[in-house]
Design a protein around this motif. Structure first.
Motif, PDB file in Angstrom:
ATOM      1  N   ALA A 142       0.832  -1.205   0.000  1.00 23.97           N
ATOM      2  CA  ALA A 142       0.000   0.000   0.000  1.00 23.97           C
ATOM      3  C   ALA A 142       0.868   1.257   0.000  1.00 23.97           C
ATOM      4  O   ALA A 142       0.569   2.230  -0.693  1.00 23.97           O
ATOM      5  CB  ALA A 142      -0.940  -0.006   1.196  1.00 23.97           C
ATOM      6  N   ALA A 143       1.956   1.233   0.757  1.00 19.66           N
ATOM      7  CA  ALA A 143       2.862   2.389   0.779  1.00 19.66           C
ATOM      8  C   ALA A 143       3.537   2.582  -0.571  1.00 19.66           C
ATOM      9  O   ALA A 143       3.668   3.724  -1.052  1.00 19.66           O
ATOM     10  CB  ALA A 143       3.907   2.207   1.876  1.00 19.66           C
ATOM     11  N   LEU A 144       3.951   1.501  -1.199  1.00 15.35           N
ATOM     12  CA  LEU A 144       4.573   1.617  -2.525  1.00 15.35           C
ATOM     13  C   LEU A 144       3.579   2.116  -3.571  1.00 15.35           C
ATOM     14  O   LEU A 144       3.946   2.915  -4.451  1.00 15.35           O
ATOM     15  CB  LEU A 144       5.149   0.269  -2.949  1.00 15.35           C
ATOM     16  CG  LEU A 144       6.431  -0.157  -2.250  1.00 15.35           C
ATOM     17  CD1 LEU A 144       6.828  -1.562  -2.679  1.00 15.35           C
ATOM     18  CD2 LEU A 144       7.544   0.822  -2.539  1.00 15.35           C
ATOM     19  N   LEU A 145       2.345   1.679  -3.487  1.00 20.45           N
ATOM     20  CA  LEU A 145       1.329   2.169  -4.419  1.00 20.45           C
ATOM     21  C   LEU A 145       1.043   3.655  -4.195  1.00 20.45           C
ATOM     22  O   LEU A 145       0.808   4.394  -5.154  1.00 20.45           O
ATOM     23  CB  LEU A 145       0.042   1.353  -4.291  1.00 20.45           C
ATOM     24  CG  LEU A 145       0.077  -0.029  -4.928  1.00 20.45           C
ATOM     25  CD1 LEU A 145      -1.163  -0.818  -4.522  1.00 20.45           C
ATOM     26  CD2 LEU A 145       0.142   0.095  -6.435  1.00 20.45           C
ATOM     27  N   LEU A 146       1.056   4.089  -2.944  1.00 19.37           N
ATOM     28  CA  LEU A 146       0.867   5.511  -2.652  1.00 19.37           C
ATOM     29  C   LEU A 146       2.012   6.344  -3.227  1.00 19.37           C
ATOM     30  O   LEU A 146       1.777   7.383  -3.852  1.00 19.37           O
ATOM     31  CB  LEU A 146       0.768   5.724  -1.139  1.00 19.37           C
ATOM     32  CG  LEU A 146       0.596   7.166  -0.686  1.00 19.37           C
ATOM     33  CD1 LEU A 146      -0.769   7.685  -1.103  1.00 19.37           C
ATOM     34  CD2 LEU A 146       0.793   7.276   0.798  1.00 19.37           C
ATOM     35  N   ILE A 147       3.230   5.877  -3.053  1.00 19.53           N
ATOM     36  CA  ILE A 147       4.382   6.584  -3.613  1.00 19.53           C
ATOM     37  C   ILE A 147       4.323   6.608  -5.138  1.00 19.53           C
ATOM     38  O   ILE A 147       4.613   7.632  -5.776  1.00 19.53           O
ATOM     39  CB  ILE A 147       5.691   5.952  -3.103  1.00 19.53           C
ATOM     40  CG1 ILE A 147       5.845   6.212  -1.606  1.00 19.53           C
ATOM     41  CG2 ILE A 147       6.894   6.476  -3.857  1.00 19.53           C
ATOM     42  CD1 ILE A 147       6.943   5.413  -0.953  1.00 19.53           C
ATOM     43  N   ALA A 148       3.924   5.484  -5.737  1.00 20.27           N
ATOM     44  CA  ALA A 148       3.809   5.434  -7.196  1.00 20.27           C
ATOM     45  C   ALA A 148       2.720   6.379  -7.695  1.00 20.27           C
ATOM     46  O   ALA A 148       2.886   7.047  -8.728  1.00 20.27           O
ATOM     47  CB  ALA A 148       3.510   4.008  -7.646  1.00 20.27           C
ATOM     48  N   GLY A 149       1.602   6.462  -6.983  1.00 27.53           N
ATOM     49  CA  GLY A 149       0.530   7.374  -7.379  1.00 27.53           C
ATOM     50  C   GLY A 149       0.953   8.826  -7.303  1.00 27.53           C
ATOM     51  O   GLY A 149       0.682   9.617  -8.212  1.00 27.53           O
ATOM     52  N   ILE A 150       1.648   9.179  -6.228  1.00 26.46           N
ATOM     53  CA  ILE A 150       2.131  10.555  -6.092  1.00 26.46           C
ATOM     54  C   ILE A 150       3.171  10.871  -7.170  1.00 26.46           C
ATOM     55  O   ILE A 150       3.176  11.965  -7.745  1.00 26.46           O
ATOM     56  CB  ILE A 150       2.690  10.781  -4.678  1.00 26.46           C
ATOM     57  CG1 ILE A 150       1.551  10.722  -3.655  1.00 26.46           C
ATOM     58  CG2 ILE A 150       3.423  12.109  -4.569  1.00 26.46           C
ATOM     59  CD1 ILE A 150       2.008  10.698  -2.223  1.00 26.46           C
ATOM     60  N   SER A 151       4.029   9.899  -7.462  1.00 22.20           N
ATOM     61  CA  SER A 151       5.031  10.100  -8.516  1.00 22.20           C
ATOM     62  C   SER A 151       4.382  10.264  -9.882  1.00 22.20           C
ATOM     63  O   SER A 151       4.828  11.087 -10.695  1.00 22.20           O
ATOM     64  CB  SER A 151       5.999   8.918  -8.549  1.00 22.20           C
ATOM     65  OG  SER A 151       6.665   8.795  -7.329  1.00 22.20           O
ATOM     66  N   LEU A 152       3.354   9.496 -10.149  1.00 24.76           N
ATOM     67  CA  LEU A 152       2.654   9.627 -11.433  1.00 24.76           C
ATOM     68  C   LEU A 152       1.924  10.959 -11.544  1.00 24.76           C
ATOM     69  O   LEU A 152       1.838  11.520 -12.639  1.00 24.76           O
ATOM     70  CB  LEU A 152       1.675   8.469 -11.618  1.00 24.76           C
ATOM     71  CG  LEU A 152       2.315   7.144 -12.041  1.00 24.76           C
ATOM     72  CD1 LEU A 152       1.300   6.019 -11.949  1.00 24.76           C
ATOM     73  CD2 LEU A 152       2.860   7.256 -13.449  1.00 24.76           C
ATOM     74  N   ILE A 153       1.435  11.482 -10.451  1.00 21.83           N
ATOM     75  CA  ILE A 153       0.823  12.808 -10.484  1.00 21.83           C
ATOM     76  C   ILE A 153       1.890  13.857 -10.817  1.00 21.83           C
ATOM     77  O   ILE A 153       1.666  14.749 -11.643  1.00 21.83           O
ATOM     78  CB  ILE A 153       0.123  13.125  -9.141  1.00 21.83           C
ATOM     79  CG1 ILE A 153      -1.145  12.295  -9.006  1.00 21.83           C
ATOM     80  CG2 ILE A 153      -0.203  14.613  -9.033  1.00 21.83           C
ATOM     81  CD1 ILE A 153      -1.822  12.415  -7.666  1.00 21.83           C
ATOM     82  N   GLY A 154       3.053  13.743 -10.186  1.00 21.70           N
ATOM     83  CA  GLY A 154       4.143  14.666 -10.501  1.00 21.70           C
ATOM     84  C   GLY A 154       4.592  14.549 -11.942  1.00 21.70           C
ATOM     85  O   GLY A 154       4.873  15.548 -12.602  1.00 21.70           O
ATOM     86  N   TYR A 155       4.645  13.329 -12.460  1.00 17.78           N
ATOM     87  CA  TYR A 155       5.015  13.126 -13.866  1.00 17.78           C
ATOM     88  C   TYR A 155       3.974  13.733 -14.789  1.00 17.78           C
ATOM     89  O   TYR A 155       4.325  14.350 -15.803  1.00 17.78           O
ATOM     90  CB  TYR A 155       5.161  11.631 -14.131  1.00 17.78           C
ATOM     91  CG  TYR A 155       5.476  11.303 -15.564  1.00 17.78           C
ATOM     92  CD1 TYR A 155       6.735  11.557 -16.087  1.00 17.78           C
ATOM     93  CD2 TYR A 155       4.512  10.755 -16.397  1.00 17.78           C
ATOM     94  CE1 TYR A 155       7.030  11.264 -17.396  1.00 17.78           C
ATOM     95  CE2 TYR A 155       4.799  10.458 -17.712  1.00 17.78           C
ATOM     96  CZ  TYR A 155       6.052  10.716 -18.211  1.00 17.78           C
ATOM     97  OH  TYR A 155       6.341  10.432 -19.512  1.00 17.78           O
TER      98      TYR A 155
END
Length: 83
Positions: A21-34
Motif C-alpha cells: 500500500a505504501a509503494l502504491l501511494l508513492i507510485a501514485g504521487i510520482s505519477l501525479i508529478g510526472y
C-alpha cells in the motif's frame, strides 16, 4: 467464498499488505508529478488515480482485516483465526 479467500491470504495481507500500500501511494504521487511536469495526458492521470485508489483500498483492508472476517464469516459457526 470471499471469506475463505481472505483466510487463505491472511499471511500475505499481514506481511506484505502495508508495504505494498505504501509503494502504491508513492507510485501514485510520482505519477501525479510526472503528469504535471512532463506529460499532461489522460493516461498518466488515470494510472495515478488507479494507484491511489488501490493503495487506499489495500490500506483499508489491512487496517480492518479482522472486521471483514467477522462480517463475512459463515453464519451458524464460530470462526476464530489463530495467529
Amino acid at each position: 467464498m470471499l471469506f475463505r479467500f481472505l483466510v487463505f491470504l491472511y499471511p500475505v495481507i499481514r506481511t506484505l499488505g502495508p508495504a505494498t500500500a505504501a509503494l502504491l501511494l508513492i507510485a501514485g504521487i510520482s505519477l501525479i508529478g510526472y503528469a504535471v511536469l512532463r506529460q499532461p495526458g489522460l493516461w498518466s492521470w488515470l494510472a495515478a488515480g488507479a494507484c491511489l485508489l488501490s493503495a487506499g483500498l489495500l490500506a483499508l483492508l489491512c487496517h480492518s482485516y479482522h472486521w471483514w472476517l467477522f462480517k463475512l464469516r459463515p453464519h451458524g459457526s464460530l470462526f476464530i483465526p489463530i495467529k
